[in-house]
Design a protein around this motif. Structure first.
Motif, short mmCIF file in Angstrom:
data_model
loop_
_atom_site.label_atom_id
_atom_site.label_comp_id
_atom_site.label_asym_id
_atom_site.label_seq_id
_atom_site.Cartn_x
_atom_site.Cartn_y
_atom_site.Cartn_z
N GLY A 247 -5.69 10.07 -12.61
CA GLY A 247 -6.18 9.83 -10.91
C GLY A 247 -7.32 10.91 -10.91
N ILE A 248 -7.83 10.61 -9.40
CA ILE A 248 -9.03 11.33 -9.15
C ILE A 248 -8.34 12.25 -7.83
N TRP A 249 -8.70 13.75 -8.36
CA TRP A 249 -8.26 14.65 -7.28
C TRP A 249 -9.53 15.44 -7.02
N GLY A 250 -9.64 15.83 -5.77
CA GLY A 250 -10.73 16.80 -5.50
C GLY A 250 -12.17 16.26 -5.94
N GLY A 251 -12.36 14.96 -5.93
CA GLY A 251 -13.51 14.25 -6.27
C GLY A 251 -13.79 14.56 -7.85
N VAL A 252 -12.76 14.56 -8.46
CA VAL A 252 -12.94 14.90 -10.14
C VAL A 252 -11.89 14.04 -10.78
N THR A 253 -12.37 13.27 -11.81
CA THR A 253 -11.69 12.46 -12.54
C THR A 253 -10.92 12.98 -13.47
N ALA A 254 -9.90 12.40 -13.94
CA ALA A 254 -8.82 13.07 -15.06
C ALA A 254 -9.74 13.42 -16.33
N LEU A 255 -10.60 12.52 -16.57
CA LEU A 255 -11.45 12.68 -17.66
C LEU A 255 -12.31 14.20 -17.39
N GLU A 256 -12.82 14.34 -16.57
CA GLU A 256 -13.69 15.36 -16.18
C GLU A 256 -12.61 16.74 -16.22
N ARG A 257 -11.31 16.34 -15.85
CA ARG A 257 -10.44 17.64 -15.69
C ARG A 257 -10.12 18.05 -17.12
N GLN B 130 -13.56 0.57 -7.45
CA GLN B 130 -12.50 1.55 -6.64
C GLN B 130 -12.78 2.89 -6.94
N ARG B 131 -13.01 3.29 -8.06
CA ARG B 131 -13.39 4.84 -8.34
C ARG B 131 -14.57 5.17 -7.68
N ALA B 132 -15.54 4.25 -7.35
CA ALA B 132 -16.62 4.83 -6.25
C ALA B 132 -16.20 5.13 -4.96
N LEU B 133 -15.35 4.16 -4.71
CA LEU B 133 -14.56 4.36 -3.29
C LEU B 133 -13.98 5.48 -3.12
N MET C 100 0.70 -1.14 0.01
CA MET C 100 -0.18 0.10 0.25
C MET C 100 0.87 1.22 0.15
N GLN C 101 0.68 2.01 -1.05
CA GLN C 101 1.11 3.51 -0.99
C GLN C 101 0.58 4.43 -0.13
N ARG C 102 1.14 5.22 0.45
CA ARG C 102 0.66 6.05 1.18
C ARG C 102 0.45 7.59 0.66
N ILE C 103 -0.33 8.24 0.84
CA ILE C 103 -0.65 9.58 0.12
C ILE C 103 0.58 10.43 0.69
N GLU C 104 1.37 11.14 -0.29
CA GLU C 104 2.59 12.04 0.08
C GLU C 104 2.01 13.37 0.75
N LYS C 105 2.70 13.91 1.69
CA LYS C 105 2.17 14.87 2.32
C LYS C 105 2.96 16.25 1.97
N GLY C 106 3.83 16.10 0.86
CA GLY C 106 4.39 17.56 0.59
C GLY C 106 3.76 18.28 -0.27
N LEU C 107 2.47 18.22 -0.43
CA LEU C 107 1.85 19.03 -1.55
C LEU C 107 1.35 20.28 -0.99
N GLY C 108 1.31 20.70 0.36
CA GLY C 108 0.81 21.80 0.86
C GLY C 108 0.33 21.79 2.22
N LYS C 109 0.09 22.60 3.07
CA LYS C 109 -0.57 22.31 4.50
C LYS C 109 -1.98 21.82 4.17
N GLU D 152 -3.56 3.87 -4.49
CA GLU D 152 -3.86 3.28 -5.65
C GLU D 152 -5.36 3.17 -5.83
N ILE D 153 -6.27 3.40 -5.01
CA ILE D 153 -7.49 3.65 -5.09
C ILE D 153 -8.15 4.94 -5.96
N PHE D 154 -7.01 5.93 -5.99
CA PHE D 154 -7.42 7.00 -6.68
C PHE D 154 -6.90 7.19 -8.05
N PHE D 155 -6.41 6.03 -8.41
CA PHE D 155 -5.89 5.76 -9.73
C PHE D 155 -6.29 4.36 -10.29
#
Length: 110
Positions: free
Chosen positions: A61-71, A32-35, A1-10, A23-26
């Motif tokens: 990937g899914i970021w902020g509740g939006v898929t890559a396609l939606e972005r 998995q997408r639904a999760l 399991m890969q953890r989310i990196e924390k270096g993106l901002g506070k 992995e679930i966000f990709f």
């Protein structure tokens, strides 16, 4: 399991996905997408996460509740025109399995 990196901002300190498997966000499948989208719906920093994905840009990937396609990203990681994006995200359109998938070996999440 890969953890989310924390270096993106506070803002990532408050992210609902902080301890989730990245992995679930990709995701490759609908379940998995639904999760991932369910985690995003409960996230207090969803807007910041989406803003990061749009500013970076994050083509997978899914970021902020939006898929890559939606972005506006194609499955190959290329930007799509507004018309193609509207067609691809219209009701009744089905995302191909694996649309959001890419290797998460070096992926960052927020």
């Amino acid at each position: 399991m890969q953890r989310i990196e924390k270096g993106l901002g506070k803002w990532t300190r408050a992210a609902a996905c902080l301890d989730a498997d990245a992995e679930i966000f990709f995701a490759q499948g609908r379940r998995q997408r639904a999760l991932a989208l369910a985690i995003c719906r409960s996230c207090p920093v969803r807007a910041e996460c989406r803003a990061h994905a749009e500013a970076s840009p994050e083509p997978y990937g899914i970021w902020g509740g939006v898929t890559a396609l939606e972005r506006g990203w194609s499955p190959e990681g290329r930007t799509m025109s507004s018309a193609k994006r509207r067609a691809a995200t219209s009701p009744g359109h089905r995302e191909p399995a694996g649309l959001s998938s890419k290797s998460v070996g070096s992926a960052s999440r927020g």
